[in-house]
Design a protein around this motif. Structure first.
Motif, PDB file in Angstrom:
ATOM      1  N   SER A  96       5.330   2.089  -3.199  1.00  0.00           N
ATOM      2  CA  SER A  96       4.606   2.162  -4.469  1.00  0.00           C
ATOM      3  C   SER A  96       4.714   0.825  -5.184  1.00  0.00           C
ATOM      4  O   SER A  96       5.645   0.048  -4.949  1.00  0.00           O
ATOM      5  CB  SER A  96       5.171   3.288  -5.332  1.00  0.00           C
ATOM      6  N   SER A 120       1.844   1.619 -11.260  1.00  0.00           N
ATOM      7  CA  SER A 120       2.467   2.015 -12.526  1.00  0.00           C
ATOM      8  C   SER A 120       2.445   0.795 -13.444  1.00  0.00           C
ATOM      9  O   SER A 120       2.245  -0.329 -12.988  1.00  0.00           O
ATOM     10  CB  SER A 120       3.905   2.473 -12.277  1.00  0.00           C
ATOM     11  N   THR A 123       0.826  -1.206   0.000  1.00  0.00           N
ATOM     12  CA  THR A 123       0.000   0.000   0.000  1.00  0.00           C
ATOM     13  C   THR A 123       0.860   1.255   0.000  1.00  0.00           C
ATOM     14  O   THR A 123       1.958   1.262   0.566  1.00  0.00           O
ATOM     15  CB  THR A 123      -0.942   0.022   1.225  1.00  0.00           C
ATOM     16  N   THR A 124       0.334   2.282  -0.628  1.00  0.00           N
ATOM     17  CA  THR A 124       0.985   3.592  -0.593  1.00  0.00           C
ATOM     18  C   THR A 124       0.343   4.483   0.469  1.00  0.00           C
ATOM     19  O   THR A 124       0.776   5.605   0.679  1.00  0.00           O
ATOM     20  CB  THR A 124       0.850   4.290  -1.962  1.00  0.00           C
ATOM     21  N   THR A 169       7.730  -1.325  -6.851  1.00  0.00           N
ATOM     22  CA  THR A 169       8.475  -0.637  -7.906  1.00  0.00           C
ATOM     23  C   THR A 169       9.947  -0.520  -7.535  1.00  0.00           C
ATOM     24  O   THR A 169      10.318  -0.576  -6.362  1.00  0.00           O
ATOM     25  CB  THR A 169       7.903   0.771  -8.155  1.00  0.00           C
ATOM     26  N   SER A 214      -2.837   5.366   0.088  1.00  0.00           N
ATOM     27  CA  SER A 214      -4.102   5.670  -0.593  1.00  0.00           C
ATOM     28  C   SER A 214      -4.482   4.561  -1.566  1.00  0.00           C
ATOM     29  O   SER A 214      -5.652   4.316  -1.814  1.00  0.00           O
ATOM     30  CB  SER A 214      -3.997   6.999  -1.340  1.00  0.00           C
ATOM     31  N   ASP A 215      -3.480   3.880  -2.148  1.00  0.00           N
ATOM     32  CA  ASP A 215      -3.730   2.771  -3.078  1.00  0.00           C
ATOM     33  C   ASP A 215      -3.156   1.496  -2.478  1.00  0.00           C
ATOM     34  O   ASP A 215      -2.131   1.525  -1.784  1.00  0.00           O
ATOM     35  CB  ASP A 215      -3.080   3.035  -4.438  1.00  0.00           C
ATOM     36  N   GLN A 270       6.714  13.946   2.543  1.00  0.00           N
ATOM     37  CA  GLN A 270       6.419  12.541   2.241  1.00  0.00           C
ATOM     38  C   GLN A 270       7.145  11.618   3.217  1.00  0.00           C
ATOM     39  O   GLN A 270       6.581  10.646   3.729  1.00  0.00           O
ATOM     40  CB  GLN A 270       6.820  12.214   0.803  1.00  0.00           C
ATOM     41  N   ALA A 314       3.140   8.591 -10.529  1.00  0.00           N
ATOM     42  CA  ALA A 314       2.496   9.512  -9.579  1.00  0.00           C
ATOM     43  C   ALA A 314       1.482   8.766  -8.721  1.00  0.00           C
ATOM     44  O   ALA A 314       1.325   9.041  -7.533  1.00  0.00           O
ATOM     45  CB  ALA A 314       1.816  10.643 -10.334  1.00  0.00           C
ATOM     46  N   THR A 315       0.769   7.805  -9.302  1.00  0.00           N
ATOM     47  CA  THR A 315      -0.165   6.967  -8.546  1.00  0.00           C
ATOM     48  C   THR A 315       0.147   5.508  -8.833  1.00  0.00           C
ATOM     49  O   THR A 315       0.726   5.182  -9.879  1.00  0.00           O
ATOM     50  CB  THR A 315      -1.625   7.260  -8.938  1.00  0.00           C
ATOM     51  N   SER A 316      -0.213   4.649  -7.924  1.00  0.00           N
ATOM     52  CA  SER A 316      -0.001   3.207  -8.116  1.00  0.00           C
ATOM     53  C   SER A 316      -1.318   2.563  -8.544  1.00  0.00           C
ATOM     54  O   SER A 316      -2.396   2.997  -8.122  1.00  0.00           O
ATOM     55  CB  SER A 316       0.496   2.573  -6.818  1.00  0.00           C
ATOM     56  N   SER A 343       8.353   3.782 -10.532  1.00  0.00           N
ATOM     57  CA  SER A 343       7.107   4.216  -9.889  1.00  0.00           C
ATOM     58  C   SER A 343       6.490   5.351 -10.700  1.00  0.00           C
ATOM     59  O   SER A 343       7.156   5.997 -11.509  1.00  0.00           O
ATOM     60  CB  SER A 343       7.379   4.682  -8.459  1.00  0.00           C
TER      61      SER A 343
END
Length: 601
Positions: free
Chosen positions: A108, A199, A24-25, A160, A27-28, A449, A195-197, A193
Motif C-alpha cells: 500500500s 492514503s 502497486t496494491t 505506507t 488494484s491501485d 489477503q 482501505a484504498t491507496s 495505510s
C-alpha cells in the motif's frame, strides 16, 4: 568445425534502457521515486553493468553496453520496509528492446502534503520560492519535493508504514540557510495505510533560517559574468572535445565484454511473449477449448517467432501449460500423415501442413531426461522441474483461497476443517489454522489477503522461470528434436478417437486406432466445405498438433458414404509409412478450426 570462442564473440553496443518503477496494491498503482535499480546479465556472473535511482517521476534512464540478449533489472527500496511485501523486485528484459522496463514493488502507498513556514529573526519569510523538502525513510533520502511560494507541498507516492519511519529536512531558498538553533520540533512521523491507496497525511513544520553568510557573493558574480563573455567562443570548443572522449569509451568496453559474451550467447534468441488460454488446466484443454481469438493469437505468435523458437502457453492463473513452435520442414510430411490418419474415413478432407506443434511440461521433461548427455540438458531438466513445482504451488494456493472463501461465505466446522487442510497442503502457516471460533472470521480475512499476495509473488517468479526456460529451450533447439523423438515413439500405439463438432457441438463419431489399423470413421456430413484447422490433442503423449486442412467432397460423400475398412487400413499404412500415433476427440470450428483429442485405450 566450430569457431573458437573468441571468434564467436559478439561486439557489445551501448543501448539506452528506460526504467519505470512503481508501487502497486494489485488494484491501485503509482510511480515510485527513490528506487535504486541495478542491471546485471541474466546469465554468467553477477557483475553490475549499470545502476541508478529513479527520479520524482519514477523513471530512470541508463546506458548499458552489451549484446542484444537477456538482462536482469533489480529494484530495491532503500528506506524502511513498512507495508511493502518485499523491499525488492526483479524483472528480466531484452537489451535493445523498444519498450520501457517496468518494475513494480507490492504494497500500500500514500502521499504526504502540508505547509512549511520559515522565519528570519522571528519574522515570517513571505516567499519560499526555490525551497525544497527532503523526505527521508529510515534516515535515507528517498524524495526531494519542491515547495511552492506560499509554503505548500505535495509529495509523490511513498510506501505506507505504521512506524515512525519518515522524517523531513528543509532546504531553504537561495540566500538563506537553516539557523543552528531551531525553536520548534521536527519529529519523525508514520504514514498509515488506508482501505484504498493512496492514503493521505498532512503535516505542518516551521523552521528558523538566517541570511546566508555568503550574501556578499554579488561581487564575485560580476567577475564571473565578464569571464563567460571572454570565454564563450573557446568554452564550447573544449567542452565539445571531451565529449568525443566518452564516445570511444564504449568502444573500449567491447574488449572486456568479448570474453564473457560466449556465456551469454545461448540466450541470444529473442524471447517471445506467451499466449494465454483463460482457465484451462492442461495443454489439450487449452487448445481444444480455445476461442477463435485465442487460436488466431497462437497462430500469429508462432508465425512471428524466429525459426526454432518457442511460444509459452499459459492460463490466467499463471500456470505454464506448455511450449508451442513451428515444426521443421523435414517433419511436415510425417506430421501431416499423422493428422490425415485420424480422418482416413472422412471423405474429401486434405491435410495441407502442420503450422503448430505443442508439448506439455511433463512430456518435455521426460524427453530431456531420456538423453541427458550434456550440461545444458541437465540445466534444462532442472528448470523444467522448477516451473512444474511453481505450477503445483500456484494450484495449491488457489485451492486454499477457494476453501477459505467458502468458509467465509458459509462458516461451519466442516468448511473450517476443509479450509485448514487446503491451507496446510499449500504449505502456509497462519493463525487461522488454530484460531478460536470467535476469531476465525477475522483471521480468515487476513489469510485471504496473505494468500493472494503469495499467489501474485509466485506468479511473478513463475514468469521469470518461464523466461529462463524459454531461452534454454531455444538455445538447445529442442523444438525440432523433441518432435522428432515424439514421431519415433508413435509405433504400436492404440487409441480411441472421439469426435464432436466444435462450433455447435455435433458428434463426428469414433475412430479406433490399433497399431496402424484404423476402424470406424468420423462423420463430416454436417461440416461445411472450406478451410479449417484440425487440432489433434495426443493426450497420453502430451503433444498437440494444429494442422491446416481443406474439406471438399461431392454430394455422395456428404451423405456419409465412406471407403471400405480395407481401403482405410491400406491408406493408413501408406500415409503413415508404418508409423502409428496416439490419437485424439476432434471438434470442428466452422470458422476455421477442427479439434481432436485422443485417449489411449
Amino acid at each position: 568445425m566450430s569457431l573458437p570462442l573468441a571468434a564467436q564473440a559478439v561486439e557489445a553496443t551501448t543501448f539506452p534502457v528506460a526504467i519505470t518503477a512503481s508501487i502497486t496494491t494489485g488494484s491501485d498503482a503509482a510511480l515510485l521515486a527513490g528506487v535504486h535499480v541495478t542491471i546485471r546479465k541474466a546469465e554468467g556472473d553477477d557483475t553490475v553493468v549499470a545502476s541508478g535511482t529513479t527520479g520524482n517521476d519514477g523513471t530512470l534512464d541508463l546506458a548499458v553496453a552489451g549484446t542484444q540478449t537477456s538482462y536482469l533489472a533489480d529494484a530495491e527500496w532503500p528506506g524502511a520496509a513498512g507495508d511493502l511485501t518485499e523491499t525488492g523486485a526483479r524483472t528480466e528484459f531484452r537489451l535493445g528492446g523498444d519498450d520501457p522496463v517496468e518494475i513494480a514493488l507490492r504494497g500500500s502507498f500514500g502521499t504526504v502534503s502540508g505547509t512549511i513556514a520559515a522565519t528570519v529573526d522571528g519574522k515570517p519569510l513571505a516567499d519560499l520560492s526555490g525551497a525544497a523538502l527532503l523526505l527521508e525513510s529510515a534516515g535515507t533520502a528517498v524524495q526531494r519535493v519542491t515547495i511552492a511560494a506560499d509554503g505548500s507541498f505535495v509529495s509523490g507516492a511513498l510506501p505506507t508504514s505504521a512506524s515512525m519511519d519518515y522524517s523531513v529536512s528543509f532546504l531553504p531558498p537561495a540566500g538563506y540557510e537553516l539557523a543552528d538553533a531551531q525553536t520548534e520540533e521536527n519529529p519523525p512521523f508514520a504514514l498509515p495505510s488506508a482501505a484504498t491507496s493512496p492514503s493521505t497525511l498532512t503535516i505542518q513544520r516551521r523552521f528558523a533560517v538566517v541570511a546566508d553568510s555568503a550574501t556578499p557573493t554579488p561581487t564575485p558574480t560580476p567577475t564571473t559574468e565578464p569571464t563567460p563573455t571572454t570565454e564563450p567562443t573557446p568554452a564550447p570548443t573544449p567542452i565539445t572535445d571531451p565529449t568525443p572522449a566518452p564516445t570511444p569509451a564504449p568502444t573500449v568496453t567491447p574488449a572486456p565484454t568479448a570474453s564473457p559474451t560466449p556465456t551469454i550467447t545461448p540466450a541470444a534468441p529473442e524471447l517471445v511473449p506467451s499466449v494465454s488460454f483463460g482457465d484451462a488446466a492442461s495443454l489439450g484443454a487449452a487448445l481444444g477449448g480455445s476461442t477463435e481469438g485465442q487460436l488466431d493469437a497462437l497462430l500469429a505468435a508462432v508465425r512471428a517467432a524466429p525459426s526454432g523458437q518457442t511460444v509459452p502457453l499459459t492460463n490466467q492463473l499463471g500456470l505454464v501449460l506448455g511450449l508451442a513452435w513451428t515444426p521443421a520442414a523435414s517433419q511436415q510430411s510425417g506430421l501431416s500423415a499423422m493428422s490425415s490418419g485420424t480422418l482416413l474415413g472422412a471423405p474429401g478432407l486434405t491435410v495441407n501442413e502442420t503450422p503448430v506443434a505443442a508439448m506439455d511440461l511433463t512430456t518435455a521433461l521426460a524427453a530431456v531426461q531420456a538423453s541427458r548427455a550434456s550440461l545444458l540438458n541437465a540445466a534444462l531438466a532442472t528448470q523444467l522441474a522448477e516451473v512444474q513445482a511453481r505450477n503445483t504451488q500456484i494450484g495449491l494456493l488457489n485451492t486454499a483461497v477457494s476453501a477459505v472463501s467458502a468458509y467465509v461465505s458459509s462458516p461451519s466446522e466442516a468448511s473450517y476443517a476443509a479450509s485448514v487442510d487446503a491451507v496446510k497442503a499449500a504449505g502456509i502457516d497462519h493463525t487461522f489454522l488454530s484460531a478460536s471460533a470467535e476469531n476465525r472470521a477475522t483471521a480468515a480475512t487476513d489469510l485471504l489477503q496473505s494468500l493472494r499476495t503469495t499467489i501474485d509473488a509466485t506468479v511473478n517468479g513463475q514468469q521469470l522461470d518461464m523466461l529462463r526456460l524459454q531461452s534454454m529451450v531455444n538455445s538447445r533447439n529442442d523444438a525440432f528434436t523433441l518432435m522428432t523423438d515424439f514421431m519415433k515413439k508413435m509405433n504400436e500405439a492404440r487409441s480411441s478417437v472421439i469426435g464432436n463438432l466444435r462450433s455447435t457441438p455435433i458428434a463426428l463419431g469414433t475412430v479406433q486406432w490399433d497399431s496402424g489399423t484404423v476402424t470406424g470413421s468420423f462423420d463430416l456430413a454436417a461440416v461445411q466445405n472450406g478451410e479449417h484447422h484440425l487440432i489433434l490433442d495426443f493426450a497420453d503423449a502430451g503433444v498437440t498438433l494444429v494442422s491446416s486442412v481443406t474439406v471438399q467432397r461431392n454430394e455422395l460423400a456428404a451423405t456419409g458414404a465412406q471407403p471400405t475398412p480395407a481401403l482405410l487400413v491400406g491408406a493408413g499404412l501408406l500415409a503413415l509409412g508404418g508409423a502409428a500415433f496416439i490419437g485424439a476427440p476432434p471438434l470442428l470450428r466452422r470458422r476455421g478450426a477442427l479439434f481432436a483429442q485422443a485417449t489411449q485405450s
